[in-house]
Design an enzyme around this catalytic site. Structure first.
Site: not given
Length: 463
Positions: A318, A349
């Site tokens: 990521n 998140h």
């Protein structure tokens, strides 16, 4: 999932058309901005229906902040509003709209837009509200000197190449791409006359796109065959725990973690291919003279699978989110930058407890791994056989540490997470705490990091 794949495949075709028929030589920047924005809005509405209104509300709220807030505070207000709205949507999506219904799962695009909003706000603050000598070399390079127009702002946040799956890119890079300066700027960094060229070459992204589509296809096949056959939930099955020895459980943990990766490889590589197909993502030329299209790449699979340290693994997983965390949090945190960065990552998140187990465990393991590396690595650099043995050992420990850390991220809830950690005796937590107690650490203060960054900037200016 079907809507996601359909949109991304349609975006891929639109990206090829965009590069060929709406190239900077055929269309103005305004037309390119408008097309990218309108198609992005269409994709958002197609995928998420009325829930896409959340994306547009957040975008317009922060456009107001960008134009009304004082420059010294623009990044703070934008950050609080964007992260606050994202958190409220995380909560409502789970507890009001019943998490799991695909039409309400609009958090992915909202997370990307939050990254872009805060990135632009920080870079505007750097470009208008701070002196050059206060900035790092990277902050100077990416600083935005004037506020974007409404069309530029909407295009950056809502363009069809990144509205569904990202990645987040820097505002100046995106504007250079729309205006047709993106590739040219990178090519000017190379002396082409020495390489036998009379003029700048015209690199094509087609090869890179085809290569990434092959990775996407393989990832899809692995997802369909492996992921469902090796569920993460099996590692806390009572029968499995009763009959399987500890080392075998660790081995199976590695297998199920590997099986969970292909869906991320698929989504991120396809998103990268879409941007490349539009002509965006050129990053320059490597030492062998090969054109590189990895400016927006979100992962390096080889480096992930061969990582010999927690740091290397995180840096290659990521990637664009890690870059965002560094630019908006780590480089700006007055104290405890590592801890604050992990906490921000967890909050971004969502609100599931498993995320916080993962990122708090990640803080502990990162600090322990750094202490081991700083205190021990130099003893194993030679001879070669010793270095090879050290690399093999650190690879195995790194892979198991990652599996141990990310298991709660997949499990989400408290009960299965605690059950899992009990089944493996909390061994990574205990070992990390012992390392931090026994080995000396050399934390880098904010002022030290700032002095280091200033030295780097002065070095670049002198060149």
């Amino acid at each position: 999932q079907i809507n996601f794949v359909a949109c991304q495949l349609f975006a891929l075709l639109a990206a090829f058309w965009f590069r060929i028929y709406l190239s900077p030589s055929h269309a103005s920047s305004a037309v390119r901005h408008a097309f990218a924005t309108l198609f992005g809005i269409y994709f958002a509405v197609f995928c998420f229906g009325w829930y896409s209104i959340h994306l547009f509300v957040l975008v317009m709220m922060n456009y107001g902040i960008m134009n009304m807030a004082s420059i010294p505070n623009i990044h703070r207000y934008s950050f609080v509003v964007a992260m606050g709205y994202l958190t409220l949507c995380h909560i409502s999506r789970i507890y009001i709209f019943h998490y799991g219904i695909l039409t309400t799962d609009f958090s992915g695009p909202l997370m990307i837009i939050t990254q872009k909003i805060t990135t632009l706000a920080c870079q505007l603050h750097d470009g208008i509200g701070r002196q050059a000598e206060e900035l790092t070399a990277e902050q100077n390079r990416l600083a935005v000197k004037s506020k974007p127009s409404l069309l530029e702002y909407l295009s950056y946040l809502l363009n069809f190449m990144s509205i569904i799956a990202g990645p987040c890119s820097n505002y100046k890079d995106y504007i250079a791409f729309i205006e047709g300066r993106h590739v040219h700027m990178k090519l000017l960094e190379v002396n082409w006359k020495q390489k036998g060229y009379d003029r700048l070459p015209d690199p094509s992204p087609t090869g890179a796109v085809m290569y990434k589509l092959c990775i996407t296809l393989v990832s899809l096949i692995l997802f369909l065959t492996l992921t469902k056959n090796f569920p993460m939930a099996y590692i806390i099955d009572n029968e499995f725990l009763d009959k399987t020895p500890f080392l075998s459980r660790l081995g199976y943990l590695y297998v199920v973690t590997q099986a969970a990766k292909p869906k991320y490889y698929f989504a991120w590589t396809l998103a990268d291919a879409v941007n490349n197909a539009a002509g965006y993502g050129f990053s320059g030329v490597d030492e062998r003279g090969t054109f590189r299209w990895d400016l927006l790449s979100n992962l390096n699979i080889w480096n992930i699978e061969t990582a010999t340290s927690f740091k290397i693994y995180i840096e290659n997983w990521n990637i664009q989110t890690a870059a965002w965390l560094k630019r908006v949090c780590y480089d700006r945190a007055p104290w405890y930058p590592t801890a604050l960065t992990f906490i921000l990552s967890a909050l971004w998140h969502g609100i599931y407890p498993g995320y916080y187990f993962t990122f708090l465990t990640g803080i502990l393991i990162t600090l322990a791994a750094r202490a081991i590396r700083n205190n021990c690595r130099h003893y194993f650099l030679s001879p070669v056989p010793l270095k090879v043995a050290y690399d093999i050992l650190t690879w195995a420990v790194t892979q198991l540490a990652v599996c141990y850390t990310v298991a709660p991220f997949v499990m989400l809830a408290v009960e299965p997470t605690i059950k899992f950690y009990k089944s493996v005796y909390f061994h990574m937590h205990i070992l990390s705490i012992l390392v931090l107690l026994l080995l000396p650490t050399r934390p880098q203060t904010h002022s030290a990091r700032r002095a280091q960054n200033q030295a780097m900037l002065n070095s670049i200016k002198s060149k």
